[in-house]
Design an enzyme around this catalytic site. Structure first.
Site, PDB file in Angstrom:
ATOM      1  N   LYS A 118      24.179  14.177 -50.111  1.00 39.72           N
ATOM      2  CA  LYS A 118      25.413  14.092 -49.320  1.00 39.72           C
ATOM      3  C   LYS A 118      26.631  13.843 -50.201  1.00 39.72           C
ATOM      4  O   LYS A 118      27.668  14.486 -50.044  1.00 39.72           O
ATOM      5  CB  LYS A 118      25.273  12.997 -48.255  1.00 39.72           C
ATOM      6  CG  LYS A 118      24.218  13.306 -47.197  1.00 39.72           C
ATOM      7  CD  LYS A 118      24.145  12.235 -46.128  1.00 39.72           C
ATOM      8  CE  LYS A 118      23.500  10.973 -46.611  1.00 39.72           C
ATOM      9  NZ  LYS A 118      22.053  11.148 -46.906  1.00 39.72           N
ATOM     10  N   THR A 119      26.511  12.916 -51.146  1.00 42.17           N
ATOM     11  CA  THR A 119      27.631  12.637 -52.050  1.00 42.17           C
ATOM     12  C   THR A 119      27.930  13.841 -52.932  1.00 42.17           C
ATOM     13  O   THR A 119      29.101  14.218 -53.128  1.00 42.17           O
ATOM     14  CB  THR A 119      27.314  11.407 -52.922  1.00 42.17           C
ATOM     15  OG1 THR A 119      27.065  10.277 -52.077  1.00 42.17           O
ATOM     16  CG2 THR A 119      28.478  11.095 -53.856  1.00 42.17           C
ATOM     17  N   ARG A 126      16.972  13.231 -55.176  1.00 42.73           N
ATOM     18  CA  ARG A 126      17.220  12.019 -55.950  1.00 42.73           C
ATOM     19  C   ARG A 126      15.917  11.478 -56.546  1.00 42.73           C
ATOM     20  O   ARG A 126      15.872  11.072 -57.709  1.00 42.73           O
ATOM     21  CB  ARG A 126      17.871  10.951 -55.075  1.00 42.73           C
ATOM     22  CG  ARG A 126      18.203   9.659 -55.829  1.00 42.73           C
ATOM     23  CD  ARG A 126      18.763   8.616 -54.891  1.00 42.73           C
ATOM     24  NE  ARG A 126      20.023   9.066 -54.315  1.00 42.73           N
ATOM     25  CZ  ARG A 126      20.574   8.514 -53.230  1.00 42.73           C
ATOM     26  NH1 ARG A 126      19.956   7.518 -52.615  1.00 42.73           N
ATOM     27  NH2 ARG A 126      21.720   8.953 -52.767  1.00 42.73           N
ATOM     28  N   ASP A 141      31.302   6.915 -47.680  1.00 47.97           N
ATOM     29  CA  ASP A 141      29.847   6.757 -47.599  1.00 47.97           C
ATOM     30  C   ASP A 141      29.529   5.619 -46.630  1.00 47.97           C
ATOM     31  O   ASP A 141      30.344   4.721 -46.413  1.00 47.97           O
ATOM     32  CB  ASP A 141      29.295   6.446 -48.990  1.00 47.97           C
ATOM     33  CG  ASP A 141      27.810   6.730 -49.096  1.00 47.97           C
ATOM     34  OD1 ASP A 141      27.237   7.286 -48.138  1.00 47.97           O
ATOM     35  OD2 ASP A 141      27.217   6.399 -50.137  1.00 47.97           O
ATOM     36  N   THR A 168      23.213   7.652 -43.184  1.00 45.96           N
ATOM     37  CA  THR A 168      21.780   7.810 -42.961  1.00 45.96           C
ATOM     38  C   THR A 168      21.404   7.399 -41.545  1.00 45.96           C
ATOM     39  O   THR A 168      20.251   7.547 -41.145  1.00 45.96           O
ATOM     40  CB  THR A 168      20.982   6.952 -43.955  1.00 45.96           C
ATOM     41  OG1 THR A 168      21.360   5.571 -43.795  1.00 45.96           O
ATOM     42  CG2 THR A 168      21.264   7.380 -45.385  1.00 45.96           C
TER      43      THR A 168
END
Length: 355
Positions: free
Chosen positions: A81-82, A234, A126, A175
């Protein structure tokens, strides 16, 4: 006058598919960037449907010379997402300002962020589900009308100062999309849920990352890491770094299937990507609770982990793989989990109703 002075103070402070199947030789890549994050949408691996929709929206916004509509990215952690938010800013050719929900504690902090944003720039928030409720309400006019209402003073002496803002794009990441209020969620014109990656996409991502890291990896080595990566970029990149260390010290520096398997076995990552805590959680449900439901708070206290961590980090993958179920009475380990762990499935006293 006091309101104007405060406002002025706020402003001041304020790889191709064929190449993926070939061995990557140390130093063979042309990407000298130390970061493993892709810079452009074309380099972003996976999430093809989202990429297609974003490319159209970005091209249209650029052609009109307008700010992109606000974007909401949600899904399990570690899916990019980032990274995707930074790519959006790069594709738009604008600056990005990054913050988080907990960091914006009050209206002044929000004003400090938004009044420093240039025209068409991106503001990335975020954990947007953790915004303070008053801050969230102040965000509504900023997202819709690009103005920020600041209340100065109290009671009869209070006044409202309306600060004009430059048109910007807010990208929110979370999330826990269910924790977003409906008024906030509805103000995002583009809403995307990032899904777990397939193994082939993770393999391509690992090959690209190995090129950046200048480490040799063969297709079978990339496949072995991908199988144990929880289908999460990740995690895959973290495992690649650890396998690289193992290959450098214990092998010939080349990541093969055997080298990757030995390294990941040493880390306690099994062939399905489960680690020690995953196995501890499932064993707890199967053995101590005899297959019956257990609440998340009870599980968290028993395994020594925070409930939010279990719910956000561990449960999504276990549920997606069919090892865990959320029911109206609590969490239940499945027969598939018992077979994977080599534990006799005890069954449950009653068939739980799934949520």
């Amino acid at each position: 006058m006091l309101a104007r002075g405060w406002a002025r103070s706020v402003r001041r402070t304020a790889m191709s598919d064929e190449g993926a199947r070939q061995r990557i030789v140390s130093g063979a890549g042309d990407d000298d960037d130390e970061s493993l994050r892709p810079r452009r949408l074309a380099d972003y691996v996976g999430q093809e449907t989202i990429k297609d929709q974003l490319s159209i929206a970005i091209a249209a916004a650029r052609a009109r010379g307008e700010a992109l509509d606000h974007v909401l990215l949600h899904g399990p952690p570690g899916l990019g997402k980032t990274t995707l938010s930074r790519i959006i800013a790069a594709e738009l050719g604008v600056q990005i300002k990054t913050t988080s929900g907990p960091a914006i504690e009050h209206q002044g902090a929000l004003a400090s962020v938004l009044t420093q944003v240039g025209g068409r720039d991106v503001v990335f928030v975020d954990e947007i589900h953790r915004l303070n409720r008053l801050v969230e309400e102040s965000l509504y006019p900023a997202m819709e009308d690009f103005v920020l209402d600041i209340v100065s003073g109290r009671g009869a002496m209070s006044s409202v100062l309306r600060l004009p803002l430059k048109r910007f794009t807010l990208i929110g990441a979370t999330t826990r999309a269910a924790l977003l209020t409906a008024p906030l969620r509805d103000r995002f014109g583009l809403q995307f849920r990032l899904e777990f990656y397939d193994i082939e996409a993770i393999e391509r991502l690992l090959v690209r990352a190995a090129r950046v890291l200048r480490v040799a990896i063969d297709p079978d080595g990339a496949s072995e890491i991908a199988r144990r990566s929880r289908r999460t970029p990740r995690v895959a990149l973290r495992l690649l770094r650890r396998v690289r260390d193992y290959a450098q010290v214990m092998a010939d520096g080349i990541i093969s299937r055997t080298v990757a398997g030995d390294a990941l076995d040493g880390l306690g990552i099994d062939t399905h990507g489960l680690d020690d805590l995953d196995r501890q959680l499932l064993t707890l449900l199967l053995v101590r609770f005899k297959g019956n439901p257990a609440g998340i708070e009870t599980i968290a206290a028993t395994v020594g982990e925070e409930p939010d961590t279990l719910q956000d980090v561990y449960e999504p993958y276990l549920i997606q793989q069919g090892y865990l179920q959320r029911t109206s009475r609590g969490r239940v380990a499945t027969e598939l989990a018992a077979r994977h762990l080599g534990i006799a499935y005890p069954g449950a006293d009653a068939q739980p109703r799934l949520l």
